[in-house]
Structure formats: structure tokens, C-alpha cells
Design a protein around this motif. Structure first.
Motif, PDB file in Angstrom:
ATOM      1  N   ARG A 168       0.743  -1.408  -0.302  1.00  9.89           N
ATOM      2  CA  ARG A 168      -0.237   0.138  -0.354  1.00  9.89           C
ATOM      3  C   ARG A 168       0.527   1.160  -0.012  1.00  9.89           C
ATOM      4  O   ARG A 168       0.381   1.979  -0.896  1.00  9.89           O
ATOM      5  CB  ARG A 168      -0.833   0.275   0.744  1.00  9.89           C
ATOM      6  N   VAL A 169       1.577   0.842   0.820  1.00  9.33           N
ATOM      7  CA  VAL A 169       2.996   2.575   0.980  1.00  9.33           C
ATOM      8  C   VAL A 169       3.626   2.528  -0.250  1.00  9.33           C
ATOM      9  O   VAL A 169       3.688   4.272  -1.106  1.00  9.33           O
ATOM     10  CB  VAL A 169       3.874   2.323   1.964  1.00  9.33           C
ATOM     11  N   ARG A 170       3.862   1.198  -0.783  1.00  9.88           N
ATOM     12  CA  ARG A 170       4.713   1.708  -1.999  1.00  9.88           C
ATOM     13  C   ARG A 170       3.709   2.387  -3.066  1.00  9.88           C
ATOM     14  O   ARG A 170       3.349   3.232  -4.586  1.00  9.88           O
ATOM     15  CB  ARG A 170       5.271   0.282  -2.496  1.00  9.88           C
ATOM     16  N   ALA A 171       2.676   1.807  -3.509  1.00  6.67           N
ATOM     17  CA  ALA A 171       1.824   2.147  -4.030  1.00  6.67           C
ATOM     18  C   ALA A 171       1.735   3.699  -4.277  1.00  6.67           C
ATOM     19  O   ALA A 171       1.337   4.304  -5.546  1.00  6.67           O
ATOM     20  CB  ALA A 171       0.098   1.236  -4.655  1.00  6.67           C
ATOM     21  N   ALA A 172       0.702   4.222  -3.336  1.00  7.53           N
ATOM     22  CA  ALA A 172       0.869   5.071  -3.127  1.00  7.53           C
ATOM     23  C   ALA A 172       2.184   6.671  -2.938  1.00  7.53           C
ATOM     24  O   ALA A 172       1.389   7.357  -4.068  1.00  7.53           O
ATOM     25  CB  ALA A 172       0.506   5.698  -1.006  1.00  7.53           C
ATOM     26  N   VAL A 173       3.217   5.918  -2.757  1.00  5.12           N
ATOM     27  CA  VAL A 173       3.961   7.067  -3.378  1.00  5.12           C
ATOM     28  C   VAL A 173       4.114   7.352  -5.049  1.00  5.12           C
ATOM     29  O   VAL A 173       4.239   7.881  -5.466  1.00  5.12           O
ATOM     30  CB  VAL A 173       5.512   6.356  -2.504  1.00  5.12           C
ATOM     31  N   GLU A 174       4.527   5.897  -5.547  1.00  2.00           N
ATOM     32  CA  GLU A 174       4.178   5.855  -6.903  1.00  2.00           C
ATOM     33  C   GLU A 174       3.266   6.884  -7.765  1.00  2.00           C
ATOM     34  O   GLU A 174       2.791   7.336  -8.631  1.00  2.00           O
ATOM     35  CB  GLU A 174       4.182   4.908  -7.630  1.00  2.00           C
ATOM     36  N   SER A 175       1.646   6.816  -7.221  1.00  2.00           N
ATOM     37  CA  SER A 175       1.092   7.811  -7.302  1.00  2.00           C
ATOM     38  C   SER A 175       0.753   9.102  -6.866  1.00  2.00           C
ATOM     39  O   SER A 175       0.657   9.584  -8.174  1.00  2.00           O
ATOM     40  CB  SER A 175      -0.876   6.959  -6.558  1.00  2.00           C
ATOM     41  N   GLU A 176       1.428   9.758  -5.960  1.00  2.00           N
ATOM     42  CA  GLU A 176       1.571  10.871  -5.760  1.00  2.00           C
ATOM     43  C   GLU A 176       2.854  11.518  -6.865  1.00  2.00           C
ATOM     44  O   GLU A 176       2.454  12.376  -6.999  1.00  2.00           O
ATOM     45  CB  GLU A 176       2.415  10.961  -4.197  1.00  2.00           C
ATOM     46  N   ILE A 177       3.539  10.290  -7.086  1.00  2.00           N
ATOM     47  CA  ILE A 177       4.852  10.776  -7.709  1.00  2.00           C
ATOM     48  C   ILE A 177       4.582  10.674  -9.402  1.00  2.00           C
ATOM     49  O   ILE A 177       4.984  12.212  -9.831  1.00  2.00           O
ATOM     50  CB  ILE A 177       6.318  10.017  -8.007  1.00  2.00           C
ATOM     51  N   ALA A 178       3.238  10.381  -9.545  1.00  2.00           N
ATOM     52  CA  ALA A 178       2.559  10.479 -10.599  1.00  2.00           C
ATOM     53  C   ALA A 178       1.678  11.895 -10.650  1.00  2.00           C
ATOM     54  O   ALA A 178       1.475  12.468 -11.725  1.00  2.00           O
ATOM     55  CB  ALA A 178       1.360   9.462 -11.044  1.00  2.00           C
ATOM     56  N   ALA A 179       1.065  12.224  -9.963  1.00  2.00           N
ATOM     57  CA  ALA A 179      -0.032  13.638  -9.632  1.00  2.00           C
ATOM     58  C   ALA A 179       0.920  14.178  -9.529  1.00  2.00           C
ATOM     59  O   ALA A 179       0.773  15.703 -10.408  1.00  2.00           O
ATOM     60  CB  ALA A 179      -0.352  13.162  -8.573  1.00  2.00           C
ATOM     61  N   MET A 180       1.926  14.270  -9.188  1.00  2.00           N
ATOM     62  CA  MET A 180       2.756  15.648  -9.175  1.00  2.00           C
ATOM     63  C   MET A 180       3.715  16.357 -10.747  1.00  2.00           C
ATOM     64  O   MET A 180       3.651  17.102 -10.902  1.00  2.00           O
ATOM     65  CB  MET A 180       4.625  15.506  -8.286  1.00  2.00           C
TER      66      MET A 180
END
Length: 333
Positions: free
Chosen positions: A171-183
Motif C-alpha cells: 500500500r505504501v509503495r503504490a501510494a508513493v508511485e501515485s503521488e509521484i505521478a500526480a506531481m
């Protein structure tokens, strides 16, 4: 149970914040390898999961062969140090309180509750490791004499153990990639601790403003423990400022002191959010922080694991003599 207890074991306890306990646990893991003991990480203290539940395997992809700490709760043999005899299920904070409620701020109190780090030959089959802050300097003489560690830098050793024992959960790893993409663009990372310890925010902002002149198109990722700081940065930097959607107590209480939060807020999810912050800081093009915080230090080490943040850190306390001396002294105590 006999087979489980047949090997020499090091039970690694915890107290305090996430960065503290991660770096302290790495000290414990190192000491376990130095002494030929099997490590067992025990985070049942209620800081990042309900008390009695081990937060470590909830937050990280843990080694399959690591035993559960509750398997040792009924241990009848000798323990090093003997202070833990009959109390192996008790959190370190409670043990300190039993000894002396005023001793929580003592830099040396851990020695009463930690096996002797100056020797590698304690005869007891079960030993307990606990320190509030990492003690790599106290392990340094052992590391220099061990061919597995001799000649390696402290940071290289820590990064190795981070990779082996502290891979955040899915869950943590997926959330990090999602936030990177959002930025959608490189970001400048900023860490501001502002609850129990307050960094000088104006110096953080000044350092960040200087970096923005060099990278005017960069996004900003803020990791903070304070709702006040999150609001301040949002007003100052506008839409370019990003942060994780996490619970920040209105009274400024730290996560691991939270008794309960609003509906849907649990200690585990908020600990995961803290890990997301750490990893997003580690992925920043440049990090502005105070390395006096082990949270920021952990982010820097994660970044170095993947070749990031090497030399790309503005530490506002780098020349603060009081902070530098305190860190050195604490490392050796």
C-alpha cells in the motif's frame, strides 16, 4: 516451542518515533549479526498499531523466517539484561516508567534495558536490545574487527539493512508511485518537524526559496507533523505544494502519542502515511530539512539506497554547533 528457542535470539524492542525506531532497529540487527543471534523485532508497544500487535510486519515486507515476538513471552531461561526477566511482553516505555517515571529523557537510561553492547559473548540464550536513538558509534569497534563490515562506511551498512529489513508494504509503495505521478514533475522535498520539537521554519523557507530560484518549475512536497505548518506552506506556495492526506492532530500531538483519532484513522494507516512521506522525501530532486531529525535522516538513507539525494540535501542545522555536538555525544553514550 523447544525448537523455536534452541537458537540464540536477540529481541529488538522500540520506543518513540518512526525514524528513531527504524535506525535503532538497524543497530539491533547489526548487533544480532555480530553476536550470532537470530533477530526478532518487537514493535508491540502500541505506537503504530494497537498495543500487543506487532507493527513491524504490518508496515514492512518482513523476512519470512523471523519469529513472532510473542513466542518468547513465556521464556523461562536467563535473559540479558536480567531486568527483562518475566517481562518480555512489556513495552520498553512501560519498563522505563516502572524503573523511574522521570527517566524517559535520560540519554543513558537505555543501558539498564539493553544487553551490554560492549561485549559480544553474553552467555544468555535470549538477549534484549533497546535504545531510543541509534548507537552506531558504540558498535563501531566490533564492526571494524568483523570482516563482513570492516572497510565499509556506516551509511553503506545502514542502506544494506534498510533494503533487507525495511521494504515498505505494498500500500505504501503504490501510494508513493501515485503521488509521484500526480506531481508530474521533479519535486523539492521539505521536512518540518513542529510538534515536540520545532525547527526554525523561517530558515527552512529561506533555503527552499533559494532552491526555487534554481528550479522555478519544481513542485514542492512537504512532510510535516503539524497542521499549522501544512496551512502555512499552502498559503505561501499555493498549488505547487503537495502533501499526503494524513491526520494531523489539532492539538499538535505526535502520532505515536495518539490514543484514538476520528473514524477511519488508525495508528497503522497513519504510520503508513509517515512511511509514504519518508519515501517521497527520498525521491526528491533536493531535500531541505534538519538532519537532527531521524525522520529526515531515514529519508536521506532511503534516497542513497537508490542513488538519490547524494549531496542534494540542504541541512539547516549543518553548522549548528549545539545540534552537531549533541548528535555526536548521543551516538557514543
Amino acid at each position: 516451542m523447544d525448537a523455536l528457542h534452541s537458537d540464540r535470539t536477540l529481541l529488538i524492542k522500540a520506543k518513540g518515533g518512526l525514524g528513531n525506531r527504524m535506525l535503532s532497529a538497524i543497530c539491533g540487527l547489526l548487533f544480532a549479526d555480530l553476536t550470532g543471534r537470530r533477530p526478532v523485532i518487537d514493535w508491540r508497544d502500541g505506537s503504530y498499531a494497537p498495543e500487543g500487535e506487532n507493527a513491524y510486519p504490518l508496515l514492512f515486507d518482513t523476512p519470512a523466517d523471523m519469529a513472532a515476538p510473542d513466542a518468547f513471552d513465556d521464556w523461562q531461561g536467563a535473559v540479558s539484561p536480567a531486568t527483562w526477566q518475566g517481562s518480555l511482553d512489556v513495552p520498553a516505555a512501560r519498563m522505563v516508567h516502572r524503573h523511574d517515571p522521570s527517566a524517559h529523557s535520560s540519554a543513558r537510561i537505555y543501558r539498564r534495558f539493553c544487553t551490554d553492547l560492549s561485549r559480544l559473548d553474553a552467555p544468555e540464550a535470549l538477549a534484549v536490545f533497546w535504545c531510543y536513538l541509534p548507537k552506531f558509534a558504540r558498535l563501531a569497534p566490533h564492526l571494524r574487527r568483523d570482516p563482513r563490515f570492516a572497510g565499509r562506511t556506516r551509511n553503506a551498512i545502514i542502506e544494506d539493512y534498510l533494503g533487507r529489513y525495511f521494504t515498505p508494504n505494498a500500500r505504501v509503495r503504490a501510494a508513493v508511485e501515485s503521488e509521484i505521478a500526480a506531481m508530474g514533475r521533479p519535486h523539492l522535498g521539505v521536512h518540518v518537524r513542529y510538534t515536540d520539537r520545532k525547527v526554525p521554519v523561517h530558515r527552512i523557507e529561506a533555503a527552499l526559496d533559494r532552491k526555487l530560484k534554481d528550479q522555478p518549475d519544481a513542485a514542492i512536497f512537504l512532510a510535516t507533523d503539524s497542521a499549522e505548518i501544512e496551512k502555512r506552506f499552502a498559503q505561501r506556495y499555493g498549488e505547487r505544494m503537495h502533501s499526503t492526506d494524513k491526520y494531523l492532530a489539532a492539538d499538535g500531538a505526535r502520532l505515536h502519542e495518539m490514543f484514538s483519532g476520528p473514524d477511519g484513522v488508525t495508528k497503522q494507516t497513519e504510520a503508513e502515511n509517515a512511511l509514504i512521506d519518508i519515501l517521497l522525501l527520498s525521491r526528491s530532486a533536493h531535500l531541505v530539512c534538519s538532519r537532527h531529525s531521524t525522520f529526515a535522516e531515514t529519508a536521506i538513507l532511503y534516497g542513497a539506497m537508490s542513488g538519490r539525494n547524494m549531496g542534494r540535501v540542504t541541512d539547516i542545522d549543518r553548522l549548528n554547533a549545539k545540534v552537531v555536538v549533541k548528535r555526536i555525544v548521543q551516538d557514543y553514550l
